[in-house]
Design an enzyme around this catalytic site. Structure first.
Site, short mmCIF file in Angstrom:
data_model
loop_
_atom_site.label_atom_id
_atom_site.label_comp_id
_atom_site.label_asym_id
_atom_site.label_seq_id
_atom_site.Cartn_x
_atom_site.Cartn_y
_atom_site.Cartn_z
N LYS A 36 0.82 -1.22 0.00
CA LYS A 36 0.00 0.00 0.00
C LYS A 36 0.85 1.27 0.00
CE LYS A 36 -0.55 0.34 5.05
NZ LYS A 36 -1.51 0.52 6.15
N ARG A 131 -6.81 0.12 17.21
CA ARG A 131 -7.26 0.24 15.84
C ARG A 131 -8.18 -0.96 15.60
NH1 ARG A 131 -3.37 0.83 10.57
NH2 ARG A 131 -3.81 -1.41 10.44
#
Length: 597
Positions: A36, A131
């Site tokens: 990414k 998260r």
């Protein structure tokens, strides 16, 4: 070349991936490469696969599709919890996904059944970074329901630390994940094939732990691409930190005040800037801004200061650097800068592909052919610089034994001074410069030729004299064509005082050098250690204005025709010094200086 651009060195990425893979595998941990941060660039994805990485991971389905469409041969992992609206695409286009929501997993199951697929999942566990992840207390209840679903295969569990809250992946966190995995396997009588302990931030834990427990996988992006450990920003040994280099062009350079003139309000981004009074400075503007890259993540390679940035401009203090309008300024990048630069449509992605040995050697041969053609016609304006014996100096040198009796390692005065400065730099590094050869007479050069020819005749008894001569000429010049006869050529290596050995340059065993194509200075098929040592040797001499021979990493020229051609000079300063001249000078000047007569 286009600017702004990001230079992407595929060979350095490959080296980092291989090095990290070998390192983590030493304790039973496999790595997944996360793409990414580089916007899943197909060239980068392919080099990762060629480096032995079997699974590529990304947070966006579009990126994974891009790699598939480019023919990248890997398994693909979606590392962001799937959007429920994209569940069908996840099943159709992706092999495996990280999950933390039961409703999403159920939707994946529905589409897997419809399309006759089995979709692998890794369930994420919340271990404190806040998260994604299921709380440990709710994990068994979730897994019990997941195991009942059709079309879904529970492959493993994982966690994510350090990304959001900066919580470190400590030994305690990894032990907890291991114990959770063991308890799940016991309770449900299953075997989890992947226990994914985290990301590049796990490097310090890995380096210090003796027992990795059940952790057998890490998802790495930052450390592969940038070569450092993200929690501290420290470089990881043996990795490149400059696989990616961002380059911007100077579009204005003027002497201006370091502080603005007028009342200060908010800037274009709603911030109230502060300025340090440094008087009048050389302010340069680069054609790149926050619209292109996270400027706070840039580290300049030059001694300059980033003063600030707008949408389209970066303002720097050029200090004493020799910049002008049109100059390129290069930066290494932190992860945030890499992500934004790779995703910017305004920054040209310049892929620097590893060159094959055959292609590199062909380039060298052509360069050498053209070089010889030019040296045959370049004029010499002899400047009568004296010869001096390096043996009579107080420099910290080692002298390789010569084939020639009473050899004195003579060089021109300017070369002598340059060698002295190089020697001093190596002194500070715990190393010594080895002088292999300097000025040579025609007789000396012929001896070297004959010695090599005799060796090859014994090695290849069926080869003709012409064939032997052709092989010899690749590395030893005929007696009247060697730049060593000018006093401006030096052959050198480096000795490491700490390790008590000659550095490894890729073709040498101590002082003995095996003459072959790997002697070409930047040959790709030598070890990283050899490349590093060659780079050191060549930089020392090139910083003193020498040029390195195209075929011999140890041979350096200054002032002679070889140097003049490579430096685009109109003429050479040093011509041939015949032995008769040197002997005559030695009689007239018996001290260490021998004048060309």
């Amino acid at each position: 070349m286009s600017t702004p651009r990001i230079d992407i060195h595929l060979s350095k990425i490959a080296h980092n991936a291989k090095t990290l893979s070998t390192l983590f595998r030493s304790k039973g941990i496999d790595i997944i490469a996360v793409t990414k941060g580089v916007c899943a660039h197909p060239h980068i994805a392919n080099i990762l696969v060629k480096s032995g990485v079997k699974i590529l991971a990304d947070s966006r389905i579009a990126n994974i599709k891009k790699m598939r469409d480019a023919g990248v041969k890997a398994s693909f992992l979606l590392i962001r919890t799937p959007m429920i609206s994209q569940a069908e695409s996840v099943v159709l286009d992706i092999d495996m996904s990280l999950n933390s929501e039961l409703s999403v997993i159920k939707k994946l199951s529905e589409f897997a059944i419809i399309h006759g697929k089995i979709h692998k999942i890794i369930i994420m566990v919340e271990l404190g970074d806040l998260r994604e992840g299921i709380m440990p207390s709710q994990l068994e209840n979730t897994i019990e329901k997941v195991l009942r679903l059709q079309g879904i295969k529970l492959t493993g569990i994982g966690t994510n630390l350090a990304c959001f809250s900066g919580v470190k992946p400590t030994a305690e966190k990894m032990e907890l994940l291991s114990s959770i995995a063991i308890n799940i396997e016991k309770k449900f009588h299953i075997k989890l094939s992947m226990i994914s302990g985290g990301n590049s931030a796990n490097y310090n834990w890995f380096s210090t732990t003796k027992d990795v427990g059940r952790i057998n996988n890490l998802r790495l992006g930052e450390s592969i691409f940038l070569g450092y450990e993200p929690l501290t920003g420290k470089p990881i040994p043996k990795l490149y930190q400059d696989a990616f280099m961002l380059v911007a062009e100077v579009i204005e350079l003027k002497n201006k005040s370091s502080v603005p003139d007028g009342e200060i309000g908010l800037d274009a981004f709603g911030n109230k800037p502060k300025f340090k009074d440094q008087g009048i400075i050389r302010r340069a503007i680069l054609a790149m801004g926050v619209q292109d890259v996270m400027v706070t993540g840039l580290t300049p390679k030059l001694d300059i200061e980033i003063l600030g940035a707008g949408g389209d401009h970066i303002i720097i203090n050029a200090k004493k650097e020799d910049l002008k309008v049109g100059s390129d300024v290069s930066f290494t990048l932190k992860y945030g800068a890499l992500v934004t630069a790779m995703n910017s449509s305004y920054i040209f992605k310049n892929i620097i592909t590893p060159i094959s040995a055959a292609a590199y050697c062909a380039i060298v041969e052509e360069k050498d052919r053209l070089h010889k053609k030019k040296t045959a016609i370049i004029p010499v304006k002899e400047d009568h610089t004296p010869l001096i014996s390096l043996q009579d100096s107080d420099f910290n040198l080692i002298f390789e034994k010569s084939i020639q009796k009473n050899y004195r390692y003579l060089v021109r005065k300017e070369v002598y001074e340059k060698i002295g400065r190089i020697s001093k730099l190596l002194d500070n590094q715990g190393k010594k410069l080895i002088i292999r050869s300097a000025w040579r007479s025609f007789e000396h050069q012929q001896k070297l030729w004959d010695q090599k020819a005799d060796f090859l005749k014994k090695k290849y008894p069926k080869k003709t004299v012409e064939e032997i001569s052709k092989i010899v000429s690749r590395f030893i010049a005929p007696q009247k064509k060697s730049t060593h006869s000018t006093g401006g050529a030096v052959d050198a290596l480096i000795y490491d005082l700490r390790k008590k050995c000659v550095l490894d340059f890729g073709t040498n065993d101590g002082l003995h050098i095996d003459l072959n194509e790997k002697c070409y200075p930047k040959h790709p098929d030598i070890s990283e250690e050899a490349k590093k040592n060659r780079k050191l040797l060549m930089k020392l001499f090139e910083d003193e204005d020498f040029v390195c021979d195209h075929k011999e990493y140890w041979h350096f020229d200054y002032g002679n025709i070889g140097w003049a051609v490579e430096k685009y000079k109109k003429y050479a300063n040093y011509g041939i010094l015949k032995e008769s001249y040197v002997q005559s000078a030695a009689l007239n000047y018996p001290d260490k200086v021998f004048f060309y007569l």
